[in-house]
Design an enzyme around this catalytic site. Structure first.
Site, short mmCIF file in Angstrom:
data_model
loop_
_atom_site.label_atom_id
_atom_site.label_comp_id
_atom_site.label_asym_id
_atom_site.label_seq_id
_atom_site.Cartn_x
_atom_site.Cartn_y
_atom_site.Cartn_z
N HIS A 162 0.81 -1.22 0.00
CA HIS A 162 0.00 0.00 0.00
C HIS A 162 0.84 1.27 0.00
O HIS A 162 0.32 2.36 -0.15
CB HIS A 162 -0.95 0.00 1.20
CG HIS A 162 -2.04 -1.02 1.06
ND1 HIS A 162 -3.31 -0.70 0.65
CD2 HIS A 162 -2.03 -2.36 1.22
CE1 HIS A 162 -4.04 -1.80 0.60
NE2 HIS A 162 -3.29 -2.83 0.93
N ASP A 369 3.48 9.49 -0.99
CA ASP A 369 2.29 8.75 -0.58
C ASP A 369 2.06 7.63 -1.58
O ASP A 369 2.12 7.87 -2.78
CB ASP A 369 1.07 9.69 -0.55
CG ASP A 369 0.10 9.34 0.56
OD1 ASP A 369 0.08 8.17 0.98
OD2 ASP A 369 -0.62 10.25 1.02
P1 ADQ Z 1 -2.87 6.33 4.66
O1 ADQ Z 1 -1.46 6.78 4.84
O2 ADQ Z 1 -3.66 6.19 5.89
O3 ADQ Z 1 -2.98 4.99 3.84
P2 ADQ Z 1 -4.85 7.61 2.80
O4 ADQ Z 1 -4.80 6.82 1.57
O5 ADQ Z 1 -5.06 9.05 2.56
O6 ADQ Z 1 -3.52 7.47 3.67
O7 ADQ Z 1 -6.03 7.08 3.71
C1 ADQ Z 1 -6.43 7.76 4.87
C2 ADQ Z 1 -7.85 7.36 5.24
O8 ADQ Z 1 -8.18 7.86 6.53
C3 ADQ Z 1 -8.88 7.93 4.28
O9 ADQ Z 1 -9.79 6.94 3.91
C4 ADQ Z 1 -9.55 9.05 5.05
O10 ADQ Z 1 -10.92 9.20 4.76
C5 ADQ Z 1 -9.39 8.63 6.48
N1 ADQ Z 1 -9.25 9.82 7.35
C6 ADQ Z 1 -8.33 10.76 7.24
N2 ADQ Z 1 -8.52 11.71 8.18
C7 ADQ Z 1 -9.58 11.35 8.90
C8 ADQ Z 1 -10.28 11.89 10.03
N3 ADQ Z 1 -9.89 13.00 10.64
N4 ADQ Z 1 -11.34 11.22 10.49
C9 ADQ Z 1 -11.72 10.07 9.91
N5 ADQ Z 1 -11.12 9.53 8.88
C10 ADQ Z 1 -10.06 10.14 8.37
C11 ADQ Z 1 -2.03 4.04 3.29
C12 ADQ Z 1 -1.00 4.63 2.35
C13 ADQ Z 1 -1.68 5.39 1.24
C14 ADQ Z 1 -2.66 4.49 0.52
C15 ADQ Z 1 -3.57 3.75 1.49
C16 ADQ Z 1 -4.37 2.69 0.80
O11 ADQ Z 1 -0.08 5.46 3.04
O12 ADQ Z 1 -0.74 5.92 0.33
O13 ADQ Z 1 -3.46 5.28 -0.34
O14 ADQ Z 1 -2.82 3.13 2.51
O15 ADQ Z 1 -3.56 1.81 0.10
#
Ligand code: ADQ
Length: 724
Positions: A162, A369
Site C-alpha cells: 500500500h 504517498d
Molecule cells: P494512509 O497513509 O492512511 O494509507 P490515505 O490513503 O489518505 O492514507 O487514507 C487515509 C484514510 O483515513 C482515508 O480513507 C480518510 O478518509 C481517512 N481519514 C483521514 N482523516 C480522517 C479523520 N480526521 N477522520 C476520519 N477519517 C479520516 C495508506 C498509504 C496510502 C494508501 C492507502 C491505501 O499510506 O498511500 O493510499 O494506505 O492503500
C-alpha cells in the site's frame, strides 16, 4: 479467500474490564471490508490490543472474532513495540517514503519482524485450504508470502503493497534487502499502486537477486512471479450517496456558517511526516503574505488524525505543527477571522464527507504517498462539481488525477501560487477538471480494484496450477510405464528443454551426449521421437536431421516426418513481414544487444543479451506498436522468454503434434519450457506425461528444474533398453 494484514477490520477495545469491537479505520480496512464481507473466507490479523491486556480472555476474543470471520494473531507488548513500532514504522516506513534520515536499522527490531511474520504465516497456513487464494497486505508482512509458500507450496498467494516501493538506490540501503525481496517473491502476484513502483521493485529484484523480467514476469526461480500495478480506488457510491444526503447538506450549511461564507481550503491527513503538513502550512503562510487581498476571505481547515503517537518522530512533528498553526494564526488573523481551523482527531464519516463537500479547494500535498485516498474521496464528494484539487506529484494518485493542479510539495512558493490559482480558477475550468477526475474515480472503485487483483491472481496462466516435481514415486511410476508400453511417443521441445539457453540462437548446438541419447531413444522400434521447436527448418535439419527423429519447426508451421521431407502446415503470403520487419529492426537498432530473426512464417525479436534497463523500456513499447499492427493484419504476437515472436495464422505446437497423437500411442511424454509448449501440453490426451521445464504455472502435470534433469530422465529411459 484468506486476507492477511497487520490489523483486522475490527479493533478490540477494552473498557471497564470488558472487550468489545469497533470497525478499524484507514484505507486498507475500509477498502477490503466489502471484499471480505462478500466471501466466506477468513481475515487473519492483529486485533489491535497487546496480548497482555487480553490475558485470560483469549478464547472469548477468538470466539467473538470468529463471528466476523476473523482469526487473531496475538502480539505481545514487545512485539508491538519492535515489529510494528520498530521495524515496520521506523525502518520500512521512512525508507520506503524516501526519509532515509529517519530510518533506523535495529537488528533486534528485524528479529522481531521475522518472528512475527512467521506467526502470521503459520496462522494463515493453518486456516487455508489448498484451493484457497491468500492475499497478504502491506509493508508489515513482506516476509509472509515466502513463509506461507514454505508451508503450502501449491497455494495461490498474492501480495499488495500500500505504500511506495522506493527506487533501487534507496531500497538498497536496507541491510535486509535480500530477505525482503525473497519474502515477496514467495507470492505468485505482487501488486503495487503504480507502474513506477512496479519498475522500482523489478529493478531491485534484478540488481539484488540477478533475476530479470519479461513484461513484469520475474525470471528464474522455481515458480512464475508477476509484478503488476493495481491503483486502489474508493467506494465511490458510498461517498457520493453520503455527500448528497440531507443531513450532510445541513452539516455543509453549518460549516459554511462557521467560516462566515469565506472560501474553504481543506487539508485532511493522518498525522505523519510523509504527508508534508509543515510545508503545506508554510505555503499557506506565504500565500497570505503575498496575497493581502485574500486575507479574511479564506479559511484553511486542517484536519489531522492522531497516528503512531508512541513514536518519537510523530510526537515531535505534532509539536511543530501546533506551533506553526499558532504562529500563522497569530500573524495573519484578526478579531473576526482565524486563518486556520485546526482539528486533531478522527471525525465521523458524515462529518468528513460534509467537509469534503464544503471545501472549495482540497490541499493534498504529501511529500510521498503510496496512493492517497483522501484526494479521491474529495473528488467523489464534490456534489456541486466545481471544487479544485491541489495534489502533490509524489502521491500515487497523481498518476490518475492529472487534471488536478499538480505541485511539488518541496516548492513552497510554487504551492502558494497553486493555492491562489485554485481560488481564482474560472468556474468552467473547475467544473471541467473535476468532471474528468470524478469519472475516473467512479470507474475505478475499490471493489473493482480487489476484483482485478484477484482475477489476475486466479488467472495465472489460465486455469493451471504449479506442476508437481517429477521425483520419487512419480518418477519411478513413469519409468515403469515407459518400460511396459509397446508404443511410445516422445515430444521434446529443444531450447530451454534439451539444451540451456545460449547467448545467441546459433550457439545452442546439440552436444555429443545429447545426440547420443536422442539416437538411442530413436533407435528403439517402439519409440517415435519428435523434436517440436520454434526454430527454423535449416537449423533443425543441420543439427538433428541425421537422427531418426521427426522434426517440427517454427512452432508447427513445418513438419518433417522420419525419413520424409519438410511439409508446410500453413500456406500464407508473407506480405505482412514487410510491415513488421522495419519496426523490429528499428527497435533492435535502439536496443543494443537485441536482434531480429526471420523464419518462413514468423519474425522474432530476441533480447536476451540486451541491457535489462533498455529492454524494460523498449519491450512494452514494441509490444504496444505490434499489437496495433497485429490486430490489423491478423497476426499473433507472443511474448516468450526474452523473445517476442510474431507469426501469421493460428498454427501452434499442439496442432503439429496432433498427427502423431491420432495414432494412439500407449505412452506419451512431452517436455517443454516455454509458453508455446502449453499448446502442446493442452493437445495431449489425459494420462500423458507432461513436463514443464523450469518454474511457473503450467498445464503440465510435472515439473523438472532444467535441461540437465530432462536429459538425465531421457538417459534413464534410453538406458533401460540397453540393459535388457
Ligand atoms: P494512509 O497513509 O492512511 O494509507 P490515505 O490513503 O489518505 O492514507 O487514507 C487515509 C484514510 O483515513 C482515508 O480513507 C480518510 O478518509 C481517512 N481519514 C483521514 N482523516 C480522517 C479523520 N480526521 N477522520 C476520519 N477519517 C479520516 C495508506 C498509504 C496510502 C494508501 C492507502 C491505501 O499510506 O498511500 O493510499 O494506505 O492503500
Amino acid at each position: 479467500m484468506i486476507i492477511v494484514s497487520n490489523r483486522l477490520p475490527v479493533t478490540a477495545k477494552q473498557e471497564e474490564g470488558s472487550i468489545h469491537f469497533v470497525p478499524s479505520v484507514g484505507g486498507l480496512a475500509t477498502g477490503l471490508r466489502s471484499v471480505h464481507a462478500s466471501g466466506e473466507g477468513a481475515w487473519v490479523g492483529w486485533p489491535g490490543i497487546a496480548a497482555e491486556a487480553l490475558r485470560g480472555t483469549e478464547a472469548a476474543v477468538r470466539r467473538d472474532l470468529a463471528g466476523h470471520n476473523c482469526v487473531p494473531v496475538f502480539l505481545s507488548d514487545r512485539d508491538v513495540r519492535d515489529y510494528y513500532g520498530g521495524f515496520s514504522n521506523r525502518a520500512i516506513w521512512p525508507l520506503f517514503h524516501y526519509f532515509t534520515q529517519h530510518a533506523a536499522y535495529d537488528r533486534s527490531h528485524w528479529e522481531a519482524y521475522r518472528r512475527v511474520n512467521e506467526r502470521f504465516a503459520a496462522t494463515a497456513a493453518e486456516v487455508a485450504r489448498p484451493e484457497d487464494a491468500i492475499w497478504v497486505h502491506d509493508y508489515h508482512l513482506m516476509l509472509v508470502p515466502a513463509l506461507i509458500r514454505d508451508r503450502l507450496p501449491e497455494v495461490r498467494i498474492g501480495f499488495f503493497l500500500h505504500i511506495p516501493f522506493p527506487s533501487y538506490e534507496v531500497f538498497r540501503l536496507l541491510p535486509w534487502r535480500q530477505e525482503i525481496l525473497d519474502g515477496l517473491l514467495g507470492a505468485d502476484l505482487v501488486g503495487f499502486h503504480t507502474y513506477d513502483y512496479v519498475g522500482h521493485f523489478l529493478d531491485a529484484v534484478h540488481a539484488i537477486l540477478g533475476r530479470g523480467n519479461v513484461s513484469g514476469n520475474v525470471e528464474g526461480g522455481e515458480r512464475a512471479v508477476r509484478a503488476e500495478a493495481f491503483p486502489m480506488g474508493i467506494d465511490y457510491v458510498r461517498f457520493r450517496t453520503a455527500a448528497e444526503a440531507p443531513a450532510v447538506q445541513r452539516e455543509v450549511e453549518r460549516i459554511k456558517g462557521h467560516v462566515g461564507g469565506r472560501k474553504v481550503i481543506l487539508s485532511v491527513d493522518r498525522l505523519d511526516y510523509t504527508k508534508g503538513v509543515l510545508e503545506r502550512l508554510e505555503a499557506f503562510d506565504l500565500f497570505l503574505t503575498e496575497n493581502p487581498a485574500w486575507r479574511e476571505r479564506v479559511t484553511l481547515i486542517l484536519l489531522l488524525v492522531p497516528s503512531r503517537t508512541r513514536v518519537e518522530e510523530y510526537r515531535d512533528l505534532k509539536r511543530q505543527i501546533d506551533e506553526r498553526v499558532g504562529r500563522i494564526n497569530g500573524r495573519h488573523g484578526s478579531v473576526g477571522w482565524i486563518p486556520i481551523g485546526y482539528l486533531y482527531r478522527s471525525v465521523p464519516f458524515e462529518r468528513l464527507v460534509a467537509l469534503y463537500r464544503a471545501a472549495d479547494v482540497a490541499l493534498v500535498t504529501p511529500l510521498r504517498d503510496g496512493m492517497n485516498l483522501v484526494a479521491k474521496e474529495y473528488v467523489a464528494s464534490q456534489v456541486e462539481g466545481d471544487g479544485v484539487l491541489v495534489l502533490s506529484e509524489f502521491a500515487g494518485a497523481a498518476q490518475e488525477l492529472g487534471e488536478a493542479l499538480l505541485v511539488n510539495p518541496n516548492d513552497v512558493p510554487g504551492m502558494a501560487r497553486a493555492i491562489r490559482e485554485a481560488l481564482e480558477m474560472p468556474k468552467r475550468e473547475r467544473g471541467e477538471r473535476l468532471r474528468r477526475m470524478a469519472e475516473r474515480v467512479r470507474g475505478h472503485t475499490v471493489d473493482g480494484w480487489a476484483a482485478d487483483f484477484l482475477a489476475e491472481l486466479a488467472s495465472r496462466d489460465g486455469p493451471d496450477r504449479a506442476p508437481q516435481p517429477l521425483a520419487g514415486d512419480d518418477l519411478e511410476r513413469l519409468v515403469a510405464e515407459y518400460a511396459a508400453a509397446e508404443t511410445r511417443l516422445l515430444l521434446l521441445d529443444y531450447d530451454g528443454t534439451l539444451v540451456p539457453f545460449a547467448p545467441t540462437p546459433g550457439a545452442a548446438k546439440p552436444d555429443r551426449a545429447l545426440r547420443t541419447v536422442l539416437a538411442r531413444l530413436a533407435g528403439d522400434p517402439r519409440n517415435e521421437v519428435a523434436i517440436v521447436s520454434g526454430r527454423d527448418r535449416e537449423t533443425l535439419a543441420a543439427w538433428l536431421g541425421d537422427l531418426d527423429v521427426a522434426l517440427v519447426a517454427e512452432h508447427g508451421a513445418w513438419v518433417r516426418e522420419r525419413g520424409g521431407a519438410w511439409r508446410a502446415t500453413v500456406a500464407r503470403d508473407a506480405a505482412w513481414k514487410e510491415r513488421v520487419r522495419p519496426i523490429l529492426e528499428r527497435y533492435a537498432r535502439r536496443t543494443p544487444g537485441a536482434i531480429v530473426e526471420e523464419k518462413a512464417f514468423s519474425l522474432t525479436w530476441h533480447f536476451r543479451r540486451a541491457e535489462p534497463y533498455a529492454s524494460r523500456l523498449r519491450v512494452p513499447k514494441l509490444l504496444g506498436a505490434l499489437r496495433d499492427l497485429a490486430a490489423h493484419l491478423d497476426l499473433h504476437v507472443l511474448a516468450g522468454d526474452h523473445v517476442i515472436e510474431i507469426k501469421a495464422g493460428a498454427f501452434h505446437k499442439g496442432q503439429a503434434a496432433a498427427q502423431w497423437v491420432e495414432r494412439e500411442f500407449r505412452f506419451i511424454l512431452a517436455a517443454g519450457d516455454d509458453r508455446t509448449d502449453e499448446d502442446l501440453f493442452g493437445a495431449l490426451p489425459a494420462g500423458s506425461c507432461t513436463i514443464k521445464v523450469g518454474g511457473g504455472r503450467s498445464r503440465a502435470t510435472y515439473r523438472l528444474p532444467g535441461p540437465r534433469e530432462v536429459r538425465a530422465l531421457l538417459a534413464r529411459l534410453a538406458g533401460g533398453r540397453r540393459r535388457r
